[in-house]
Design a protein around this motif. Structure first.
Motif, short mmCIF file in Angstrom:
data_model
loop_
_atom_site.label_atom_id
_atom_site.label_comp_id
_atom_site.label_asym_id
_atom_site.label_seq_id
_atom_site.Cartn_x
_atom_site.Cartn_y
_atom_site.Cartn_z
N HIS A 1 0.83 -1.20 0.00
CA HIS A 1 0.00 0.00 0.00
C HIS A 1 0.86 1.25 0.00
O HIS A 1 0.36 2.34 -0.27
N VAL A 2 2.14 1.08 0.31
CA VAL A 2 3.05 2.22 0.35
C VAL A 2 3.20 2.82 -1.05
O VAL A 2 3.19 4.04 -1.22
N ALA A 3 3.31 1.97 -2.07
CA ALA A 3 3.45 2.47 -3.44
C ALA A 3 2.21 3.25 -3.87
O ALA A 3 2.31 4.30 -4.51
N SER A 4 1.03 2.75 -3.52
CA SER A 4 -0.21 3.47 -3.84
C SER A 4 -0.26 4.80 -3.10
O SER A 4 -0.69 5.81 -3.66
N ALA A 5 0.16 4.80 -1.84
CA ALA A 5 0.14 6.04 -1.06
C ALA A 5 1.11 7.05 -1.65
O ALA A 5 0.79 8.25 -1.72
N ARG B 1 -0.50 8.49 -4.89
CA ARG B 1 -1.58 9.44 -4.58
C ARG B 1 -1.03 10.74 -4.01
O ARG B 1 -1.51 11.82 -4.32
N THR B 2 -0.01 10.62 -3.17
CA THR B 2 0.61 11.80 -2.58
C THR B 2 1.25 12.67 -3.64
O THR B 2 1.10 13.90 -3.63
N PHE C 1 0.41 12.87 -6.79
CA PHE C 1 -0.69 13.47 -7.54
C PHE C 1 -1.24 14.69 -6.79
O PHE C 1 -1.46 15.75 -7.37
N HIS C 2 -1.43 14.55 -5.48
CA HIS C 2 -1.94 15.65 -4.65
C HIS C 2 -0.96 16.81 -4.61
O HIS C 2 -1.36 17.98 -4.72
N VAL C 3 0.33 16.52 -4.45
CA VAL C 3 1.34 17.57 -4.40
C VAL C 3 1.37 18.35 -5.72
O VAL C 3 1.48 19.58 -5.72
N GLY C 4 1.25 17.66 -6.84
CA GLY C 4 1.22 18.33 -8.13
C GLY C 4 0.03 19.26 -8.27
O GLY C 4 0.16 20.39 -8.76
N ARG C 5 -1.13 18.80 -7.80
CA ARG C 5 -2.34 19.63 -7.87
C ARG C 5 -2.20 20.87 -6.98
O ARG C 5 -2.55 21.98 -7.38
N VAL C 6 -1.67 20.69 -5.79
CA VAL C 6 -1.49 21.82 -4.87
C VAL C 6 -0.45 22.80 -5.42
O VAL C 6 -0.62 24.02 -5.31
N ALA C 7 0.63 22.29 -6.02
CA ALA C 7 1.65 23.15 -6.59
C ALA C 7 1.07 24.01 -7.71
O ALA C 7 1.38 25.21 -7.81
N LEU C 8 0.22 23.43 -8.55
CA LEU C 8 -0.42 24.22 -9.61
C LEU C 8 -1.36 25.27 -9.03
O LEU C 8 -1.45 26.38 -9.54
#
Length: 104
Positions: free
Chosen positions: A32-36, A39-40, A42-49
């Protein structure tokens, strides 16, 4: 230059809306670490934009602010307003793909 800034702000706002409503199909992994981590990132990219868009709005220019609002509105209309598939109920968040249950 001003036209380029307006187009950039509009497209960035649409991209942020797409990322907010995208359903990322994450393949099951052995841990589950790879999935986490996926996802993390993906979230960091969205927040950076989103922060980049905020920095473009810092000069308090009314036209740039209105273009950003138009971009967010257009992006929500396309990706969150269910125009493309009106039979589907709105789903938010990230979806995981389970090949044993559904086709990915």
């Amino acid at each position: 230059m001003y036209v380029f800034l307006s187009i950039t702000v509009f497209m960035l706002a649409v991209l942020i809306e797409w990322l907010s409503h995208a359903q990322l199909m994450i393949q099951p992994r052995s841990t589950h670490v790879a999935s986490a981590i996926e996802r993390t990132s993906f979230h960091v990219g969205r927040v950076a934009l989103a922060y980049a868009l905020m920095l473009l709005l810092m000069p308090f220019d009314t036209w740039v602010f209105l273009v950003a609002l138009a971009g967010h509105s257009f992006g929500f209309l396309l990706f969150g307003g269910q125009i493309s598939d009106s039979s589907k109920a709105p789903e938010h968040g990230l979806q995981t793909c389970n090949p044993a249950v559904e086709a990915c």
